[in-house]
Design a protein around this motif. Sequence first.
Motif, PDB file in Angstrom:
ATOM      1  N   VAL A  94     -67.057 -17.657  20.794  1.00  0.00           N
ATOM      2  CA  VAL A  94     -68.060 -17.313  21.807  1.00  0.00           C
ATOM      3  C   VAL A  94     -67.800 -15.888  22.303  1.00  0.00           C
ATOM      4  O   VAL A  94     -66.683 -15.386  22.219  1.00  0.00           O
ATOM      5  N   ASN A  95     -68.862 -15.261  22.800  1.00  0.00           N
ATOM      6  CA  ASN A  95     -68.770 -13.888  23.291  1.00  0.00           C
ATOM      7  C   ASN A  95     -69.128 -13.814  24.768  1.00  0.00           C
ATOM      8  O   ASN A  95     -69.961 -14.594  25.247  1.00  0.00           O
ATOM      9  N   PRO A  96     -68.534 -12.853  25.477  1.00  0.00           N
ATOM     10  CA  PRO A  96     -68.844 -12.690  26.904  1.00  0.00           C
ATOM     11  C   PRO A  96     -70.323 -12.374  27.124  1.00  0.00           C
ATOM     12  O   PRO A  96     -70.970 -11.745  26.285  1.00  0.00           O
ATOM     13  N   VAL A  97     -70.841 -12.792  28.267  1.00  0.00           N
ATOM     14  CA  VAL A  97     -72.247 -12.556  28.579  1.00  0.00           C
ATOM     15  C   VAL A  97     -72.496 -11.129  29.079  1.00  0.00           C
ATOM     16  O   VAL A  97     -73.632 -10.672  29.085  1.00  0.00           O
ATOM     17  N   GLU A  98     -71.442 -10.440  29.506  1.00  0.00           N
ATOM     18  CA  GLU A  98     -71.579  -9.065  30.005  1.00  0.00           C
ATOM     19  C   GLU A  98     -70.209  -8.390  29.976  1.00  0.00           C
ATOM     20  O   GLU A  98     -69.242  -8.974  29.497  1.00  0.00           O
ATOM     21  N   ASN A  99     -70.104  -7.168  30.478  1.00  0.00           N
ATOM     22  CA  ASN A  99     -68.822  -6.476  30.592  1.00  0.00           C
ATOM     23  C   ASN A  99     -68.046  -7.034  31.785  1.00  0.00           C
ATOM     24  O   ASN A  99     -68.630  -7.311  32.834  1.00  0.00           O
ATOM     25  N   TYR A 100     -66.734  -7.156  31.603  1.00  0.00           N
ATOM     26  CA  TYR A 100     -65.863  -7.633  32.681  1.00  0.00           C
ATOM     27  C   TYR A 100     -64.700  -6.661  32.852  1.00  0.00           C
ATOM     28  O   TYR A 100     -63.971  -6.383  31.906  1.00  0.00           O
ATOM     29  N   GLU A 101     -64.552  -6.172  34.063  1.00  0.00           N
ATOM     30  CA  GLU A 101     -63.465  -5.263  34.374  1.00  0.00           C
ATOM     31  C   GLU A 101     -62.288  -6.042  34.945  1.00  0.00           C
ATOM     32  O   GLU A 101     -62.469  -7.085  35.577  1.00  0.00           O
ATOM     33  N   PRO A 102     -61.076  -5.522  34.745  1.00  0.00           N
ATOM     34  CA  PRO A 102     -59.911  -6.205  35.300  1.00  0.00           C
ATOM     35  C   PRO A 102     -59.840  -6.057  36.811  1.00  0.00           C
ATOM     36  O   PRO A 102     -60.356  -5.095  37.378  1.00  0.00           O
ATOM     37  N   VAL A 103     -59.209  -7.024  37.444  1.00  0.00           N
ATOM     38  CA  VAL A 103     -58.938  -6.966  38.882  1.00  0.00           C
ATOM     39  C   VAL A 103     -57.427  -6.874  39.024  1.00  0.00           C
ATOM     40  O   VAL A 103     -56.700  -7.714  38.482  1.00  0.00           O
ATOM     41  N   LYS A 104     -56.969  -5.847  39.730  1.00  0.00           N
ATOM     42  CA  LYS A 104     -55.530  -5.642  39.893  1.00  0.00           C
ATOM     43  C   LYS A 104     -55.107  -6.075  41.280  1.00  0.00           C
ATOM     44  O   LYS A 104     -55.805  -5.844  42.256  1.00  0.00           O
ATOM     45  N   GLN A 105     -53.936  -6.699  41.336  1.00  0.00           N
ATOM     46  CA  GLN A 105     -53.399  -7.219  42.587  1.00  0.00           C
ATOM     47  C   GLN A 105     -51.961  -6.741  42.730  1.00  0.00           C
ATOM     48  O   GLN A 105     -51.133  -7.002  41.858  1.00  0.00           O
ATOM     49  N   ALA A 106     -51.678  -6.039  43.810  1.00  0.00           N
ATOM     50  CA  ALA A 106     -50.311  -5.613  44.098  1.00  0.00           C
ATOM     51  C   ALA A 106     -49.625  -6.683  44.935  1.00  0.00           C
ATOM     52  O   ALA A 106     -50.194  -7.192  45.896  1.00  0.00           O
ATOM     53  N   THR A 107     -48.416  -7.049  44.515  1.00  0.00           N
ATOM     54  CA  THR A 107     -47.626  -8.030  45.256  1.00  0.00           C
ATOM     55  C   THR A 107     -46.251  -7.427  45.537  1.00  0.00           C
ATOM     56  O   THR A 107     -45.956  -6.312  45.108  1.00  0.00           O
ATOM     57  N   THR A 108     -45.419  -8.180  46.194  1.00  0.00           N
ATOM     58  CA  THR A 108     -44.065  -7.685  46.499  1.00  0.00           C
ATOM     59  C   THR A 108     -43.201  -7.575  45.253  1.00  0.00           C
ATOM     60  O   THR A 108     -42.204  -6.865  45.252  1.00  0.00           O
ATOM     61  N   VAL A 109     -43.574  -8.264  44.170  1.00  0.00           N
ATOM     62  CA  VAL A 109     -42.796  -8.200  42.932  1.00  0.00           C
ATOM     63  C   VAL A 109     -43.429  -7.324  41.860  1.00  0.00           C
ATOM     64  O   VAL A 109     -42.892  -7.192  40.773  1.00  0.00           O
TER      65      VAL A 109
END
Length: 169
Positions: A94-109
């Motif tokens: 299967v293929n994605p329905v659209e473009n998807y960008e990454p979401v970045k999360q900064a944590t203590t580690v």
Amino acid sequence: MKRLTILLILITSIGELSAQKCKYTFDKEDPISGERVRRNSYKLKKQAFTVSYYRNGDDYRLELSILFAGSRNDIITPKDELILKMSNGENVSVNPVENYEPVKQATTVGVYTVYAVSYAATKEIMEQLSNGGGITYARATIGSESFDVEVKGKNSEKMMEGAKCMLSD
């Protein structure tokens, strides 16, 4: 006569108990369209690789949530695939329905990158997933890289049963 009646009740009860019970991680009615919306999720590699089945009326989707340690910048495009290998040897792609960008999360580690992708599917794809004997392998393509996860034991069976549930009305 009384024994025969009791025997028939017992046989009927056993049949009902062995019938498939569909459980969903989400099962609600859309307040605007009135359509039933359902989702089943399967963690294939702890929190890092989760595949979900989604249905809203006649709209079927496969969804992927994939977590990486560190920062990634690749955009998932409709050219990237999610491939599920079945125990009967077939591959479902299967293929994605659209473009998807990454979401970045900064944590203590450190920094983590998460992708949440929706892939176009059909009733026929869900039928393949429900009849293929279970999923044994999943491969997600992100840019020029592939990320593979082996699907073991109960997860394989649960995913096959979940696909059957998505087909039920």
